[in-house]
Write a protein that holds these residues in place. Structure first.
Motif, PDB file in Angstrom:
ATOM      1  N   MET A  29      35.431  28.590  28.184  1.00 45.06           N
ATOM      2  CA  MET A  29      34.694  29.830  27.949  1.00 45.06           C
ATOM      3  C   MET A  29      35.634  30.983  27.664  1.00 45.06           C
ATOM      4  O   MET A  29      35.282  31.933  26.970  1.00 45.06           O
ATOM      5  N   SER A  30      36.832  30.907  28.217  1.00 43.28           N
ATOM      6  CA  SER A  30      37.754  32.014  27.993  1.00 43.28           C
ATOM      7  C   SER A  30      38.335  31.971  26.598  1.00 43.28           C
ATOM      8  O   SER A  30      39.047  32.898  26.198  1.00 43.28           O
ATOM      9  N   GLY A  31      38.084  30.935  25.876  1.00 47.37           N
ATOM     10  CA  GLY A  31      38.617  30.845  24.519  1.00 47.37           C
ATOM     11  C   GLY A  31      40.123  30.757  24.508  1.00 47.37           C
ATOM     12  O   GLY A  31      40.776  31.412  23.701  1.00 47.37           O
ATOM     13  N   GLN A  32      40.658  29.993  25.404  1.00 50.51           N
ATOM     14  CA  GLN A  32      42.110  29.758  25.505  1.00 50.51           C
ATOM     15  C   GLN A  32      42.896  31.012  25.839  1.00 50.51           C
ATOM     16  O   GLN A  32      44.112  31.014  25.822  1.00 50.51           O
ATOM     17  N   ASP A  33      42.209  32.104  26.178  1.00 54.79           N
ATOM     18  CA  ASP A  33      42.957  33.291  26.592  1.00 54.79           C
ATOM     19  C   ASP A  33      42.710  33.520  28.067  1.00 54.79           C
ATOM     20  O   ASP A  33      41.705  34.082  28.470  1.00 54.79           O
ATOM     21  N   ARG A  34      43.653  33.062  28.856  1.00 55.96           N
ATOM     22  CA  ARG A  34      43.464  33.102  30.299  1.00 55.96           C
ATOM     23  C   ARG A  34      43.357  34.525  30.818  1.00 55.96           C
ATOM     24  O   ARG A  34      42.851  34.752  31.906  1.00 55.96           O
ATOM     25  N   ARG A  35      43.879  35.466  30.087  1.00 51.30           N
ATOM     26  CA  ARG A  35      43.912  36.820  30.624  1.00 51.30           C
ATOM     27  C   ARG A  35      42.516  37.421  30.756  1.00 51.30           C
ATOM     28  O   ARG A  35      42.320  38.395  31.447  1.00 51.30           O
ATOM     29  N   THR A  36      41.547  36.836  30.028  1.00 54.26           N
ATOM     30  CA  THR A  36      40.193  37.375  30.148  1.00 54.26           C
ATOM     31  C   THR A  36      39.512  36.906  31.432  1.00 54.26           C
ATOM     32  O   THR A  36      38.455  37.406  31.776  1.00 54.26           O
ATOM     33  N   LEU A  37      40.103  35.923  32.115  1.00 51.48           N
ATOM     34  CA  LEU A  37      39.486  35.427  33.345  1.00 51.48           C
ATOM     35  C   LEU A  37      39.710  36.408  34.489  1.00 51.48           C
ATOM     36  O   LEU A  37      40.746  37.064  34.552  1.00 51.48           O
ATOM     37  N   HIS A  38      38.735  36.463  35.399  1.00 55.83           N
ATOM     38  CA  HIS A  38      38.933  37.326  36.566  1.00 55.83           C
ATOM     39  C   HIS A  38      39.982  36.752  37.493  1.00 55.83           C
ATOM     40  O   HIS A  38      40.819  37.467  38.030  1.00 55.83           O
ATOM     41  N   SER A  39      39.933  35.426  37.685  1.00 52.73           N
ATOM     42  CA  SER A  39      40.859  34.790  38.614  1.00 52.73           C
ATOM     43  C   SER A  39      41.614  33.673  37.891  1.00 52.73           C
ATOM     44  O   SER A  39      41.268  33.318  36.773  1.00 52.73           O
ATOM     45  N   LEU A  40      42.605  33.125  38.553  1.00 54.60           N
ATOM     46  CA  LEU A  40      43.320  31.981  37.980  1.00 54.60           C
ATOM     47  C   LEU A  40      42.353  30.801  37.853  1.00 54.60           C
ATOM     48  O   LEU A  40      41.453  30.657  38.691  1.00 54.60           O
ATOM     49  N   PRO A  41      42.539  29.957  36.834  1.00 56.64           N
ATOM     50  CA  PRO A  41      41.580  28.849  36.615  1.00 56.64           C
ATOM     51  C   PRO A  41      41.381  27.979  37.842  1.00 56.64           C
ATOM     52  O   PRO A  41      40.259  27.535  38.108  1.00 56.64           O
ATOM     53  N   ASN A  42      42.464  27.744  38.609  1.00 55.08           N
ATOM     54  CA  ASN A  42      42.329  26.869  39.774  1.00 55.08           C
ATOM     55  C   ASN A  42      41.319  27.416  40.780  1.00 55.08           C
ATOM     56  O   ASN A  42      40.694  26.659  41.504  1.00 55.08           O
ATOM     57  N   TYR A  43      41.174  28.732  40.837  1.00 57.92           N
ATOM     58  CA  TYR A  43      40.221  29.293  41.794  1.00 57.92           C
ATOM     59  C   TYR A  43      38.794  28.894  41.418  1.00 57.92           C
ATOM     60  O   TYR A  43      37.959  28.685  42.295  1.00 57.92           O
ATOM     61  N   TYR A  44      38.514  28.809  40.098  1.00 55.64           N
ATOM     62  CA  TYR A  44      37.161  28.382  39.695  1.00 55.64           C
ATOM     63  C   TYR A  44      36.922  26.948  40.141  1.00 55.64           C
ATOM     64  O   TYR A  44      35.863  26.603  40.651  1.00 55.64           O
TER      65      TYR A  44
END
Lengths: 440, 490, 266
Positions: free
Chosen positions: B28-43
């Motif tokens: 969903m982030s479209g390969q841009d991790r910076r748009t995520l609120h938290s680090l992927p592992n937290y999800y």
């Protein structure tokens, strides 16, 4: 010397002459200091006495008098013996003949009867028959048998039993000791290292010679696995909460009061808890290392929590502030920075807690780990946790409760092994502390 | 082991949820991790947490509740007529459980078919013998009501376990689905996960409360049960301790006074040994000893504290006891009959307590401020005068606290008295006689017995309750004194 | 030699040397804390030791009644003579010495006992009273000399720790004088007190001069100027300058003393 006028008080004399009162006071000083020194020496004396009596009574458990007999069984003898009604008796006769032969070879002549051999070595015929039935290919070749001598003969060898103390009984006659002496002179009966004591299992009440501690070591091992797997994470989690997150309120106070009181609750009460909750209420299996581990976990937790909190506290606040300052969350600060820095201290405390749990006996009495004869090693990991087993201290207690000097020796020997484990754990803890201790 | 499997399946669901939610949010982030609120592992962790923890919690609660429910249901099936006079409902229920275990065993070994196990009747087959043949432990003849109850017990347990498995798996899947749905880049996964971890931390800390609660409840319930069978006044004020060994007889005298006397007598002997030695050792170590002596003697003394009590017990039984008999026995002074006596246990317990008293007193003496000593030395007092007249009075409350803690240790000590004090309960003043203690009797009344229906077994809980109350009182009082003392000099 | 300030003229005439130190060296392990200190302290005089923190003035003070003996790593060399006796002589018992050389500490340190017992402690251990009445007498006299009698006479059995800071310090002074010392050492006796209590203690110090040689270590130059007749300035373990107080504060000979007095070092 206590003149009413203060001008003539003793302290007014010349400094270089010590007055009588000061001399008296100095003598009192020396006496008082001596009391202290004596107290320390008494303490150390007890330690030495304890160590000496453990070693003196326990070391013999590691040796065992054994009879070595070389023995060749021909096919004919085998067939003849197998065709008889009392098969083991036939083997026994063969064995006695072989033994006599060996004695004669060395130029010794002692008369003995089969009953004496039985008193010395137990039922030898059965052992020999079993061996040849299992290894028929060894028939016709010389085989050396190492047969353990009976507990009293063993005791005679170690000086526990002497000619003066021995009373004729079906276990040992005074006349048998002549035979023992002759066998010893001939080098047939020797004292050798008792591997069975270290690796073996408990024996029945009438066979102290065959008792070993190996199986209960495994029982203790599984118990310690449970204690480690539960008390370390729970203890660390509880400490982190109390040290880093807990607000000042009645709930936190309640936890604190509970922990400090649990640390001082008698261990036997934990045994009652284990019996009532884990066995009576939850129907977990009796005598299982799992239950023992659970009880010891509850008992060790306060110790681990107290030492873990001390190591968390010793991490300076500046580390926390630095992490929070770069935008880490409180949780990240604790898990990324504080916990790793406190880890050596936590580990040291855990090892010391485990060592304490390893030596604890009283709770195990109540959950059925005592009196149980641990005969076999567990078959696998699951069986190791839930099948009835003993534990080292429980096994020692079981032996101590059997009124036979042979078992007392085993109990002392068991204590040596237990103390070796404890010593190792404590040394590891000390090394960890020395290597990783950080002074801020 | 279906329980293990259930547990593993729940973990597998959690792991899958972790992977799925993590990849979903990355996609969903479209390969841009910076748009995520938290680090992927937290999800991922959020999903794993939501699927595993509620499910496992339900599993544990179910496991605790099911035996309760089944026991109650089965207990209702047993008519009062099936309970013999000398027995109790609890004993019959234990019998039922053993019969059920026996049936399980017989089925497992193929001696009985599942159908047979469910429908057997004692009228047609000799169930007792068949179960014995299958290797089950059967203590008495199995009657029809017991067999029926046992069969019901088995059926309910089986069905219960099946329902439990389904419920637990559904909860795990629902949790996974819920977490998967809420996974999107603006979701505050880290905060949620951290709240979850915080809850776990609180739960871990609460185990201390649960343990105390467990101790109190297991003592209270069984003690009440005991007082229903045996009058409390006779327990607390009885001067005779003579449990009948037959088990179910009513002819037992279960008075606690001789046990309390033995406990206190041995503790007093222990304290008479430990307090002077420990205190003087502490004074020497903290006031006189050079750093080198201290570095050697302090850990050496503390070794005494690290030795397991079983070792002391054996030491009492096999070394100290015989030694005392040699001096005070018939060949010597003639005061002592056998090696197990108050003196033996007290002496050895005293040795055990020396480091306890000395290290606590050492801490407390060290907490007396140096200025106090300087003041005394400045007046020309010798060191011993300073210690006796200034340091010790100042440290007195703390030392009293330490002695109380040691006393509580002595009262609760088990192994030394079990092995060293003897088994005879008596009210006597002679310290060379065998006496017994509360802890030793708890052990002897509870060892080897798994049915807690007779007053002879239940009395152990009343003893445990008494022990718990006494030691708790001492501890709280002692800790209060010590804390007050420390605050004074902080 | 130099102009004596007017208010010490009379005293100087009657004073004699009470304490004489010669080439005193003190080591704390490897650290050389006091270097070559020689000084003569006069009777019936208040002598002040001043200097920046860590200059050794307290250390030197504690040498005079051998309080440094209680510190294992401390070593003292050189001679300190009181009335001509070397106090570091083997034959001297520090216990006897300290009865003769009383000490008052930086922080008031009453024992956790009653006021009466605090003062009676010293006379008791030195066996100065034959009976209770005599002891009562000694205690009263000491408390009067400590200028605290009027405040505590009605509550002698109350704990000494219950008094205010200034009262506690005067109690400690009373306790020190109860053993009839000849020298009274004071280690920053006012540093933990408020200005009013300080004033009371300073007044007391001036009175004590009648009977004792008083040596006071102080951080405050004003205090030294107020209470002392002689002043010694310590710096980095050396005794830099020792002279009449008025001389030190008005016309110091050493430039370091001047810097300190004027606030440039310390």
């Amino acid at each position: 010397m206590t003149d009413a006028s203060m001008d003539s008080a003793p302290v007014k004399g010349r400094l270089t002459t010590v007055d009588a009162r000061t001399r008296k006071r100095n003598a009192a000083e020396k006496r008082f200091k001596a009391y202290g020194l004596v107290a320390i020496l008494i303490g150390l004396f007890f330690l030495v006495v304890l160590a000496v009596s453990i070693l003196r009574s326990g070391l013999p458990a590691f040796t065992q008098a054994e009879v070595q007999v070389e023995f060749t069984l021909t096919q004919e003898e085998f067939d003849a013996a197998e065709s008889q009604m009392l098969k083991t008796r036939a083997y026994e006769d063969l064995f006695i003949a072989a033994l006599q032969g060996q004695l004669e070879e060395r130029g010794l002549e002692v008369a003995f009867d089969p009953a004496a051999i039985e008193r010395l070595l137990g039922k030898t015929g059965g052992t020999i028959r079993e061996f040849f039935l299992e290894n028929p290919d060894r028939i016709g070749t010389p085989v050396t048998f190492d047969l353990a001598a009976s507990s009293r003969v063993d005791g005679y060898f170690k000086g526990r039993v002497t000619r003066d103390t021995v009373v004729d009984s079906r276990f040992l006659m005074v006349s048998d000791l002549d035979l023992v002496d002759a066998l010893a002179d001939a080098g047939i009966i020797t004292s050798s290292f008792n591997w069975n004591f270290i690796t073996g299992s408990d024996s029945g009440v009438d066979n102290p010679g065959g008792a070993g501690i190996g199986v209960s070591v495994i029982g203790s091992f599984f118990m310690m696995l449970v204690v480690l797997a539960l008390s370390l994470p729970i203890g660390v989690a509880a400490s982190i909460y109390l040290e880093e997150f807990a607000p000042q309120n009645w709930f936190t106070d309640l936890i604190e009061v509970n922990i400090s009181n649990l640390a001082a609750v008698p261990s036997i009460v934990f045994g009652i808890l284990g019996l009532a909750v884990f066995i009576q209420f939850m129907h977990l299996p009796q005598s299982a290392p799992l239950v023992g581990g659970l009880v010891l976990t509850l008992m060790t937790l306060p110790t681990i929590i107290i030492s873990t909190r001390a190591s968390l506290k010793s991490v300076p606040p500046s580390i926390r502030e630095a992490a929070l300052g770069v935008g880490a969350s409180k949780m990240q600060t604790v898990f990324h920075h504080v916990l790793p820095l406190a880890a050596p201290g936590i580990l040291t405390g855990t090892i010391i807690g485990l060592a304490q749990a390893l030596g604890e006996t009283a709770p195990l009495l109540l959950i059925g780990m005592v009196g149980f004869i641990a005969r076999a090693y567990p078959e696998g990991v699951v069986s190791g946790f839930i099948d009835p087993n003993s534990a080292m201290p429980a096994q020692i207690y079981t032996w101590a409760a059997r009124a036979d000097a042979g078992f007392y020796e085993k109990a002392w020997g068991g204590i040596i092994i237990l103390l070796i484990f404890l010593l190792t754990m404590n040394i590891i803890a000390i090394i960890l502390r020395r290597r990783f201790e950080r002074r801020w | 082991m279906p329980l293990l499997w259930l547990f593993l399946i729940v973990l597998a669901i959690a792991a899958t949820a972790f992977v799925l939610s993590r990849s979903r949010v990355l996609a969903m982030s479209g390969q841009d991790r910076r748009t995520l609120h938290s680090l992927p592992n937290y999800y991922g962790s959020n999903a794993a947490m939501k699927s595993a923890i509620p499910a496992l919690l339900v599993l544990v609660i179910w496991l605790l509740a099911q035996p309760f429910y089944v026991n109650n249901a089965v207990s209702g099936m047993i008519p009062d007529s099936a309970i013999a006079d000398s027995s109790s409902r609890g004993l019959v229920l234990a019998e039922v459980r053993r019969a059920a275990d026996g049936l399980d065993l017989a089925v497992a070994r193929g001696e009985m078919s599942e159908d047979e196990a469910r429908n057997l009747r004692t009228d047609f087959t000799d169930v007792t013998t068949r179960l014995e043949n299958a290797g089950a432990i059967v203590t008495s003849q199995i009657t029809q009501p017991i067999l029926r109850a046992a069969q019901r017990f088995r059926v309910m347990n089986t069905i219960g376990s099946q329902i439990m498995a389904v419920v637990v798996l559904l909860i795990a899947l629902a949790g996974a689905f819920w977490a998967f749905r809420e996974t999107d880049p603006v979701f505050r996964a880290r905060n949620t996960v951290e709240q979850g971890i915080r809850a776990l931390l609180i739960a871990a800390a609460s185990i201390a409360i649960l343990t105390t609660l467990g101790i109190v409840l297991s003592l209270v319930f069984n003690t009440i049960e005991f007082f229903r069978l045996y009058p409390a006044s006779e327990f607390f004020f009885g001067t005779n301790w003579a449990p009948s060994f037959s088990g179910r007889g009513g002819a037992s005298d279960l008075g606690i006074l001789p046990l309390l006397w033995g406990t206190f007598y041995i503790s007093i002997v222990a304290l008479i040994v430990a307090v002077p030695i420990g205190l003087f050792a502490a004074i020497y170590l903290s006031e006189y000893a050079s750093p080198r002596v201290r570095a050697f003697a302090k850990p050496m003394l503390e070794v005494l504290a690290g030795i397991p009590t079983i070792v002391y017990g054996l030491f009492a039984l096999l070394t100290v006891g015989p030694l005392l008999v040699e001096v005070f026995g018939d060949d010597g002074l003639g005061w002592m009959q056998s090696g197990t006596a108050v003196m033996t246990a007290g002496l050895v317990m005293g040795i055990m307590l020396i480091p306890f008293v000395s290290s606590l007193s050492d801490d407390i003496i060290n907490a007396v401020p140096q200025s106090m000593r300087d003041g005394s030395y400045g007046l020309g007092a010798t060191q011993s005068e300073t210690i006796r007249q200034v340091v010790l009075p100042a440290a007195l409350p703390g030392i009293v606290g330490a002695i109380l803690l040691a006393a509580s240790r002595a009262i609760g000590e088990t192994m030394i008295v079990v092995l060293g004090a003897g088994a005879a309960a008596r009210l006597s003043l002679n310290p060379f006689e065998a006496m017994t203690t509360v802890t030793a009797k708890i052990v002897s009344q509870l060892t080897g017995d798994s049915d807690f229906a007779s007053p002879e077994a239940l009395v152990a809980f009343a003893l445990g309750m008494t022990l718990f109350v006494i030691t708790l009182g001492l501890n709280i009082f002692a800790l209060y004194i010590v804390r007050k003392y420390r605050e004074q000099y902080e | 030699m130099y102009d004596a300030p007017h208010y010490t003229t009379q005293e100087t005439a009657v004073t004699d040397v009470k304490i004489k130190a010669k080439d005193v060296q003190v080591y704390y392990g490897e650290n050389h804390a006091i270097k070559d200190v020689s000084v003569e302290i006069e009777n019936n005089t208040v002598t002040a030791f001043i200097g920046p923190s860590g200059c050794g003035k307290s250390t030197f003070l504690r040498c005079i009644n051998r309080m440094n003996d209680t510190i294992d790593i401390c070593r003292v060399e050189g001679d300190i003579l009181i009335d001509g006796d070397d106090i570091y002589d083997k034959r001297v018992d520090p216990v006897q010495l300290r009865a003769k050389v009383g000490m008052v500490f930086q922080k008031p340190n009453p024992f956790p006992k009653s006021i009466y017992d605090n003062v009676a402690y010293g006379p008791k251990i030195h066996g100065m009273a034959r009976n209770k009445a005599e002891l009562d007498d000694i205690v009263e006299r000491a408390l009067r000399r400590g200028a605290i009698w009027d405040e505590v006479k009605d509550r002698l059995q109350a704990p000494g720790t219950g008094l205010s800071g200034g009262q506690q310090q005067r109690l400690c002074i009373a306790r020190a004088v109860a053993t009839e010392p000849e020298v009274l050492l004071m280690d920053e006796p006012c540093s933990a007190l408020d200005p009013i209590a300080t004033a009371q203690v300073e007044e007391l110090i001036d009175e004590l001069r009648q009977n004792y040689a008083v040596v006071i270590v102080t951080h405050s130059m004003q205090q030294a100027a107020r209470v002392s007749q002689k002043t010694a300035f310590f710096h980095l373990g050396y005794l830099v300058e020792y002279d009449d107080t008025s001389k030190i504060f008005t016309n110091p000979e050493d430039s370091r003393t001047e810097s300190y007095i004027t606030g440039r070092i310390g």
